[in-house]
Scaffold this motif. Sequence first.
Motif, PDB file in Angstrom:
ATOM      1  N   HIS A   1     -10.144  14.974   2.052  1.00 33.87           N
ATOM      2  CA  HIS A   1      -9.097  13.593   1.565  1.00 33.87           C
ATOM      3  C   HIS A   1      -9.383  12.921   3.048  1.00 33.87           C
ATOM      4  O   HIS A   1      -9.800  13.800   3.679  1.00 33.87           O
ATOM      5  CB  HIS A   1      -7.544  13.746   1.057  1.00 33.87           C
ATOM      6  CG  HIS A   1      -7.464  13.328  -0.130  1.00 33.87           C
ATOM      7  ND1 HIS A   1      -7.255  14.623  -0.590  1.00 33.87           N
ATOM      8  CD2 HIS A   1      -7.730  12.027  -0.986  1.00 33.87           C
ATOM      9  CE1 HIS A   1      -7.124  14.677  -2.302  1.00 33.87           C
ATOM     10  NE2 HIS A   1      -6.645  13.136  -2.148  1.00 33.87           N
TER      11      HIS A   1
ATOM     12  N   GLY B   1      -0.029   4.432   1.119  1.00 31.74           N
ATOM     13  CA  GLY B   1      -1.124   5.813   0.231  1.00 31.74           C
ATOM     14  C   GLY B   1      -2.235   5.745   1.358  1.00 31.74           C
ATOM     15  O   GLY B   1      -2.124   6.235   2.548  1.00 31.74           O
ATOM     16  N   GLY B   2      -3.391   6.251   0.644  1.00 32.51           N
ATOM     17  CA  GLY B   2      -4.337   6.694   1.125  1.00 32.51           C
ATOM     18  C   GLY B   2      -5.603   7.029   0.051  1.00 32.51           C
ATOM     19  O   GLY B   2      -4.749   7.525  -1.435  1.00 32.51           O
ATOM     20  N   GLY B   3      -6.456   8.021   0.958  1.00 35.13           N
ATOM     21  CA  GLY B   3      -7.675   8.920  -0.288  1.00 35.13           C
ATOM     22  C   GLY B   3      -8.410   8.680   0.157  1.00 35.13           C
ATOM     23  O   GLY B   3      -9.225   9.824   1.469  1.00 35.13           O
ATOM     24  N   HIS B   4      -9.439   8.289  -0.719  1.00 32.02           N
ATOM     25  CA  HIS B   4     -11.074   8.073   0.216  1.00 32.02           C
ATOM     26  C   HIS B   4     -11.452   7.025   0.072  1.00 32.02           C
ATOM     27  O   HIS B   4     -10.760   5.488  -0.230  1.00 32.02           O
ATOM     28  CB  HIS B   4     -12.007   8.903  -1.196  1.00 32.02           C
ATOM     29  CG  HIS B   4     -11.362  10.354  -1.321  1.00 32.02           C
ATOM     30  ND1 HIS B   4     -11.084  11.742  -0.803  1.00 32.02           N
ATOM     31  CD2 HIS B   4     -10.549  10.295  -2.733  1.00 32.02           C
ATOM     32  CE1 HIS B   4     -11.208  12.393  -1.626  1.00 32.02           C
ATOM     33  NE2 HIS B   4     -10.731  11.855  -2.437  1.00 32.02           N
TER      34      HIS B   4
ATOM     35  N   ALA C   1     -12.385   4.967  -3.410  1.00 30.47           N
ATOM     36  CA  ALA C   1     -10.630   5.410  -4.314  1.00 30.47           C
ATOM     37  C   ALA C   1      -9.903   6.230  -3.687  1.00 30.47           C
ATOM     38  O   ALA C   1      -9.403   6.920  -2.633  1.00 30.47           O
ATOM     39  CB  ALA C   1     -11.289   6.510  -4.809  1.00 30.47           C
ATOM     40  N   SER C   2      -8.206   5.547  -3.903  1.00 29.06           N
ATOM     41  CA  SER C   2      -7.299   5.344  -3.194  1.00 29.06           C
ATOM     42  C   SER C   2      -6.014   5.087  -3.699  1.00 29.06           C
ATOM     43  O   SER C   2      -5.989   4.962  -4.342  1.00 29.06           O
ATOM     44  CB  SER C   2      -7.111   4.434  -1.707  1.00 29.06           C
ATOM     45  OG  SER C   2      -6.533   3.476  -2.071  1.00 29.06           O
ATOM     46  N   GLY C   3      -4.723   5.471  -3.672  1.00 29.79           N
ATOM     47  CA  GLY C   3      -3.518   5.202  -4.537  1.00 29.79           C
ATOM     48  C   GLY C   3      -2.817   4.891  -3.598  1.00 29.79           C
ATOM     49  O   GLY C   3      -2.502   5.206  -1.885  1.00 29.79           O
ATOM     50  N   GLY C   4      -1.424   4.410  -3.670  1.00 28.65           N
ATOM     51  CA  GLY C   4       0.105   4.234  -2.817  1.00 28.65           C
ATOM     52  C   GLY C   4       1.066   4.228  -3.782  1.00 28.65           C
ATOM     53  O   GLY C   4       0.752   4.260  -5.412  1.00 28.65           O
TER      54      GLY C   4
ATOM     55  N   ARG D   1       2.356  14.946  -0.361  1.00 26.53           N
ATOM     56  CA  ARG D   1       1.786  14.410  -1.583  1.00 26.53           C
ATOM     57  C   ARG D   1       2.221  15.626  -2.440  1.00 26.53           C
ATOM     58  O   ARG D   1       2.053  15.415  -3.727  1.00 26.53           O
ATOM     59  CB  ARG D   1      -0.200  14.392  -1.075  1.00 26.53           C
ATOM     60  CG  ARG D   1      -0.490  13.065  -1.020  1.00 26.53           C
ATOM     61  CD  ARG D   1      -0.900  12.023  -1.257  1.00 26.53           C
ATOM     62  NE  ARG D   1      -2.239  12.390  -2.288  1.00 26.53           N
ATOM     63  CZ  ARG D   1      -1.867  11.994  -3.277  1.00 26.53           C
ATOM     64  NH1 ARG D   1      -0.570  11.721  -4.261  1.00 26.53           N
ATOM     65  NH2 ARG D   1      -2.435  12.086  -4.407  1.00 26.53           N
TER      66      ARG D   1
ATOM     67  N   ARG E   1      -9.880   1.237  -6.610  1.00 21.69           N
ATOM     68  CA  ARG E   1     -11.342   1.584  -6.877  1.00 21.69           C
ATOM     69  C   ARG E   1     -12.076   0.724  -6.065  1.00 21.69           C
ATOM     70  O   ARG E   1     -11.845  -0.728  -5.872  1.00 21.69           O
ATOM     71  CB  ARG E   1     -11.486   2.208  -8.345  1.00 21.69           C
ATOM     72  CG  ARG E   1     -10.973   2.957  -9.077  1.00 21.69           C
ATOM     73  CD  ARG E   1     -11.762   4.662  -8.212  1.00 21.69           C
ATOM     74  NE  ARG E   1     -10.850   5.695  -9.074  1.00 21.69           N
ATOM     75  CZ  ARG E   1      -9.059   6.229  -9.060  1.00 21.69           C
ATOM     76  NH1 ARG E   1      -8.500   5.262  -7.625  1.00 21.69           N
ATOM     77  NH2 ARG E   1      -9.039   7.275  -9.444  1.00 21.69           N
TER      78      ARG E   1
HETATM   79  P1  5GP Z   1      -5.937   8.068  -8.551  1.00 26.23           P
HETATM   80  O1  5GP Z   1      -5.789   6.462  -8.430  1.00 26.23           O
HETATM   81  O2  5GP Z   1      -6.870   8.788  -9.151  1.00 26.23           O
HETATM   82  O3  5GP Z   1      -4.379   8.564  -8.153  1.00 26.23           O
HETATM   83  O4  5GP Z   1      -5.961   8.467  -6.432  1.00 26.23           O
HETATM   84  C1  5GP Z   1      -7.087   8.712  -5.624  1.00 26.23           C
HETATM   85  C2  5GP Z   1      -7.832   8.994  -5.097  1.00 26.23           C
HETATM   86  O5  5GP Z   1      -6.544   8.832  -3.963  1.00 26.23           O
HETATM   87  C3  5GP Z   1      -7.084  10.530  -5.083  1.00 26.23           C
HETATM   88  O6  5GP Z   1      -8.079  11.225  -4.131  1.00 26.23           O
HETATM   89  C4  5GP Z   1      -6.082  10.652  -4.506  1.00 26.23           C
HETATM   90  O7  5GP Z   1      -5.751  11.684  -3.876  1.00 26.23           O
HETATM   91  C5  5GP Z   1      -5.416   9.845  -3.087  1.00 26.23           C
HETATM   92  N1  5GP Z   1      -3.932   9.574  -3.282  1.00 26.23           N
HETATM   93  C6  5GP Z   1      -3.659   8.727  -4.203  1.00 26.23           C
HETATM   94  N2  5GP Z   1      -2.118   8.275  -4.571  1.00 26.23           N
HETATM   95  C7  5GP Z   1      -2.076   8.400  -2.814  1.00 26.23           C
HETATM   96  C8  5GP Z   1      -1.165   8.253  -1.933  1.00 26.23           C
HETATM   97  O8  5GP Z   1      -0.237   7.920  -2.445  1.00 26.23           O
HETATM   98  N3  5GP Z   1      -1.194   8.643  -0.862  1.00 26.23           N
HETATM   99  C9  5GP Z   1      -1.883   9.507   0.197  1.00 26.23           C
HETATM  100  N4  5GP Z   1      -2.086   9.819   1.099  1.00 26.23           N
HETATM  101  N5  5GP Z   1      -3.465   9.833  -1.220  1.00 26.23           N
HETATM  102  C10 5GP Z   1      -3.379   9.526  -2.376  1.00 26.23           C
END
Ligand code: 5GP
Length: 335
Positions: A119, A301-304, A307-310, A98, A284
């Motif tokens: 996370h 990706g990953g996250g919660h 709410a997550s991202g990739g 990250r 989300r």
């Molecule tokens: P956001 O959509 O705000 O970028 O991310 C939402 C949540 O997912 C955040 O808690 C962030 O840390 C996690 N997250 C976003 N992108 C990635 C990713 O590529 N890999 C992982 N493991 N977590 C991610």
Amino acid sequence: MKPVEEIFPLLSQPRNIVITTHQKPDADAMGASLALKLFLEQFGHGITVISPTNWASWVSWMPGCNEVLDFESDKEKAEKALNNAEWLFCLDFNTLSRTKTMSEKLKQLKCIKILIDHHQEPDLESFDFGKSATEKSSTCEMIYDFIIQSGHSNKINEEISECIYAGVVGDTGSFRFPSAHSGVHHLVAELKSRGFNHTKVHEALYDNFLENRLRFIGYVLLNRMEVFYEYNTALIAIPKTDLLRFNIKTGDTEGLVNFPQTIQGIKLVAIVIDRDEERKWSFRSKGDFDCNAFARKYFNGGGHFAASGGHSSDALDVTVKKFIVAMKENKSQLQ
Ligand code: 5GP
Ligand code: MN
């Protein structure tokens, strides 16, 4: 990874410390880093905060942010600080990847690495000490706990309060997500009883954009959003031309993901942005759809849970097609 409490007795011995967080730090990542810096400085440690990349203007107001190094643009200074570090705090991320281009450097470092994060599925092997607590609203809440549990609540000042509060507000969606448990409200009450001014933080985070960003949101909601009612899903795919047309900078797209969630019945919102190096996804959910599992399975990706991202190296239209297939595969969870 040993419990973070084991470092409490060592806090009063000054040493060289680097604090880092995830790329494109948000309010929680930057708030936690600066709150910890402002706390540890009071013990006489030499502290450098390094962000793997640049950050949004809506975190630049945070106390101490003007001293944060950007690993990409201040590389020499950042590497020197990392080489001299005795302790490295890693805040608000679960795997070194990250930190993007900084991750190789962090892997090589022999210093003590301390994780504080909320996370799911952290890479515990990479850290010597730490705390990983997915039930925590934010890393800022964990920094608050760290200060209280180490017995130094008297060191919490207005600046530290601003940083902690900003991260809590950011990661709980201004106290609306299920993660805003009673302890979060106790934390805020505790800061307020010390005279903390919370309005200032809300204005700095949310009333601090330029006109172009609002025009961009209007344009994107009108032209780039697709709603799949059969799947209770809304998708926004933003091509690079839109970012250029509205002069969109780091952080300007934050919060966009919340708009489709206001549509009745929507369970999953997905946004993909065509960045230079990758197609960045944000997910989300409401209810029982697991965004962390979805991002892991389909988008690296990953996250919660909610709410997550990739990310994807595919072209925008290709990754969007993959999303639609994935959405269809998950039809039963989305109904
Ligand atoms: P956001 O959509 O705000 O970028 O991310 C939402 C949540 O997912 C955040 O808690 C962030 O840390 C996690 N997250 C976003 N992108 C990635 C990713 O590529 N890999 C992982 N493991 N977590 C991610
Ligand atoms: Mn966070």
